[in-house]
Design a protein around this motif. Structure first.
Motif, mmCIF file in Angstrom:
data_model
loop_
_atom_site.group_PDB
_atom_site.id
_atom_site.type_symbol
_atom_site.label_atom_id
_atom_site.label_comp_id
_atom_site.label_asym_id
_atom_site.label_seq_id
_atom_site.Cartn_x
_atom_site.Cartn_y
_atom_site.Cartn_z
ATOM 1 N N PHE A 105 -3.766 -10.997 -7.412
ATOM 2 C CA PHE A 105 -3.191 -11.237 -6.078
ATOM 3 C C PHE A 105 -1.864 -11.946 -6.280
ATOM 4 C CE2 PHE A 105 -7.688 -10.742 -5.488
ATOM 5 C CZ PHE A 105 -7.770 -9.939 -4.359
ATOM 6 N N ILE A 106 -0.780 -11.294 -5.850
ATOM 7 C CA ILE A 106 0.560 -11.745 -6.204
ATOM 8 C C ILE A 106 1.420 -11.925 -4.957
ATOM 9 C CG2 ILE A 106 2.538 -11.321 -7.692
ATOM 10 C CD1 ILE A 106 0.846 -9.259 -9.210
ATOM 11 N N ASP A 107 1.976 -13.114 -4.798
ATOM 12 C CA ASP A 107 2.982 -13.374 -3.770
ATOM 13 C C ASP A 107 4.264 -12.621 -4.139
ATOM 14 O OD1 ASP A 107 4.448 -14.811 -1.663
ATOM 15 O OD2 ASP A 107 5.318 -15.961 -3.324
ATOM 16 N N GLY A 117 -6.895 -0.529 -9.686
ATOM 17 C CA GLY A 117 -6.654 -0.680 -8.255
ATOM 18 C C GLY A 117 -6.913 -2.072 -7.715
ATOM 19 N N ALA A 118 -7.341 -2.990 -8.578
ATOM 20 C CA ALA A 118 -7.678 -4.346 -8.122
ATOM 21 C C ALA A 118 -6.448 -5.246 -8.127
ATOM 22 C CB ALA A 118 -8.779 -4.940 -8.988
ATOM 23 N N MET A 119 -5.443 -4.839 -7.378
ATOM 24 C CA MET A 119 -4.223 -5.620 -7.219
ATOM 25 C C MET A 119 -3.787 -5.575 -5.764
ATOM 26 S SD MET A 119 -0.323 -5.078 -8.608
ATOM 27 C CE MET A 119 0.168 -4.261 -7.065
ATOM 28 N N ALA A 120 -3.365 -6.721 -5.235
ATOM 29 C CA ALA A 120 -2.842 -6.767 -3.872
ATOM 30 C C ALA A 120 -1.671 -7.731 -3.820
ATOM 31 C CB ALA A 120 -3.927 -7.203 -2.888
ATOM 32 N N LEU A 121 -0.721 -7.429 -2.956
ATOM 33 C CA LEU A 121 0.391 -8.333 -2.680
ATOM 34 C C LEU A 121 0.006 -9.190 -1.487
ATOM 35 C CD1 LEU A 121 3.327 -5.775 -3.066
ATOM 36 C CD2 LEU A 121 2.351 -7.301 -4.801
ATOM 37 N N VAL A 122 0.230 -10.484 -1.600
ATOM 38 C CA VAL A 122 -0.150 -11.430 -0.544
ATOM 39 C C VAL A 122 1.113 -12.183 -0.159
ATOM 40 C CG1 VAL A 122 -1.753 -13.251 0.116
ATOM 41 C CG2 VAL A 122 -2.395 -11.641 -1.672
ATOM 42 N N THR A 123 1.612 -11.969 1.057
ATOM 43 C CA THR A 123 2.967 -12.380 1.394
ATOM 44 C C THR A 123 3.103 -12.845 2.839
ATOM 45 O OG1 THR A 123 5.258 -11.548 1.541
ATOM 46 C CG2 THR A 123 3.493 -9.968 1.938
ATOM 47 N N GLY A 124 4.164 -13.578 3.091
ATOM 48 C CA GLY A 124 4.498 -13.945 4.459
ATOM 49 C C GLY A 124 5.266 -12.847 5.173
ATOM 50 N N PHE A 147 -10.642 -9.784 0.441
ATOM 51 C CA PHE A 147 -10.549 -8.718 -0.562
ATOM 52 C C PHE A 147 -11.668 -8.834 -1.595
ATOM 53 C CE2 PHE A 147 -5.948 -8.521 0.659
ATOM 54 C CZ PHE A 147 -5.900 -7.171 0.962
ATOM 55 N N MET A 148 -11.963 -10.062 -2.023
ATOM 56 C CA MET A 148 -12.903 -10.267 -3.127
ATOM 57 C C MET A 148 -14.348 -9.923 -2.764
ATOM 58 S SD MET A 148 -11.297 -11.056 -5.885
ATOM 59 C CE MET A 148 -12.591 -11.745 -6.929
ATOM 60 N N GLU A 149 -14.608 -9.660 -1.514
ATOM 61 C CA GLU A 149 -15.969 -9.314 -1.097
ATOM 62 C C GLU A 149 -16.334 -7.858 -1.361
ATOM 63 O OE1 GLU A 149 -16.114 -10.361 2.998
ATOM 64 O OE2 GLU A 149 -16.442 -12.500 2.624
ATOM 65 N N THR A 150 -15.327 -7.022 -1.600
ATOM 66 C CA THR A 150 -15.586 -5.578 -1.732
ATOM 67 C C THR A 150 -14.871 -5.002 -2.946
ATOM 68 O OG1 THR A 150 -13.715 -5.067 -0.280
ATOM 69 C CG2 THR A 150 -15.876 -5.295 0.759
ATOM 70 N N ALA A 151 -15.274 -3.784 -3.312
ATOM 71 C CA ALA A 151 -14.632 -3.070 -4.420
ATOM 72 C C ALA A 151 -13.178 -2.756 -4.049
ATOM 73 C CB ALA A 151 -15.394 -1.775 -4.701
ATOM 74 N N PRO A 152 -12.283 -2.690 -5.039
ATOM 75 C CA PRO A 152 -12.549 -2.834 -6.473
ATOM 76 C C PRO A 152 -12.451 -4.264 -6.993
ATOM 77 C CG PRO A 152 -10.283 -2.179 -6.148
ATOM 78 C CD PRO A 152 -10.893 -2.251 -4.773
ATOM 79 N N TYR A 153 -12.383 -5.236 -6.083
ATOM 80 C CA TYR A 153 -12.153 -6.628 -6.480
ATOM 81 C C TYR A 153 -13.447 -7.375 -6.814
ATOM 82 C CZ TYR A 153 -7.875 -5.290 -4.086
ATOM 83 O OH TYR A 153 -6.754 -4.617 -3.689
#
Length: 256
Positions: free
Chosen positions: A24-26, A60-67, A189-195
């Motif tokens: 999880f990347i800002d 696929g277990a990557m997400a951008l977390v941003t303002g 996100f961490m509650e479900t696949a692919p995380y």
């Protein structure tokens, strides 16, 4: 606990093998360098495709977390559409699916938008960023306006009432939906696949990233702060700059 600055292979806060990790990347200050205004940031031309390859290598277990809004993220990294938690978690898109938004009306910000534009006209260099479901007052070019800007935002949040909050960041104060933050988004996100079932890695640079640092720390994950913020961070590890993050991404995607 003081953040670690170790950079040797054994203790580097960023893994050299993505197997089993959820990333999880800002964006601003973490993936790209900060700039005077939101519009003047520079996205390295190779970064969008590198991020897509990084996501693929992480299954696929990557997400951008941003303002930023999801629409703004898509414009930054075109032609790719990543999994994103935008507006500090007020809107979420899972694997290119429909965007889930906090159930509030953007029209509620019509008056605050007008009032902030009027306020900013008295401070040359101040920028009001309209995020649709949020408004951001950027005073990086007029740091002396920090206190007046905070008072202006506080008054508008009070007038808006239930469902809205003030959010502070690096040289910016925002009005946004209450009941959301980056930590809550990561937990979602961490509650479900692919995380689900993977070890958590979060990276950020700002006060708004502290909630996901806390979630990572409490769940056995790894929290990595980028740069030196003007506050005491709870992140467990430290990297010098966004360039360090980009170098790591380039190294990871170049591996066969």
């Amino acid at each position: 606990m003081q953040p670690s600055t170790a950079v040797d292979t054994a203790n580097h806060p960023l893994p050299d093998d993505l197997n089993g990790w959820a990333l999880f990347i800002d964006i601003d200050g973490t993936l790209i360098d900060l700039a005077a205004t939101p519009e003047s940031i520079v996205v390295p031309p190779e970064l969008p495709s590198q991020l897509m390859k990084l996501s693929q290598k992480a299954d696929g277990a990557m997400a951008l977390v941003t303002g930023r809004s999801i629409a703004a993220v898509d414009a930054m990294f075109e032609p790719y559409h990543f999994t994103v938690a935008g507006l500090h978690g007020a809107e979420i898109r899972r694997e290119n699916a429909e965007i889930l938004r906090k159930g509030i009306e953007a029209a509620a910000l019509d008056r605050p938008r007008m009032m902030l534009q009027k306020f900013a006209s008295r401070w040359p260099g101040m920028v009001i960023e309209d995020k649709g479901l949020g408004l951001a007052v950027h005073y990086r070019q007029v740091p002396e306006a920090a206190i007046p800007a905070a008072h202006a935002v506080d008054g508008l949040v009070k007038d808006l009432g239930y469902g809205w909050k003030r959010q502070d960041g690096k040289m910016v104060i925002e009005i946004g939906p209450a009941g959301t933050n980056k930590g809550i988004a990561v937990a979602h996100f961490m509650e479900t696949a692919p995380y689900a079932g993977r070890k958590l890695l979060v990276m950020g640079d700002d006060l708004t990233d502290e909630t996901m640092f806390r979630f990572a720390n409490e769940t056995g994950g790894r929290s990595v702060r980028v740069g030196d913020p003007p506050f005491e961070s709870i992140a467990e590890f430290k990297l010098d700059s966004a360039d360090t993050v980009r170098s790591w991404i380039a190294t990871m995607v170049a591996r066969q």
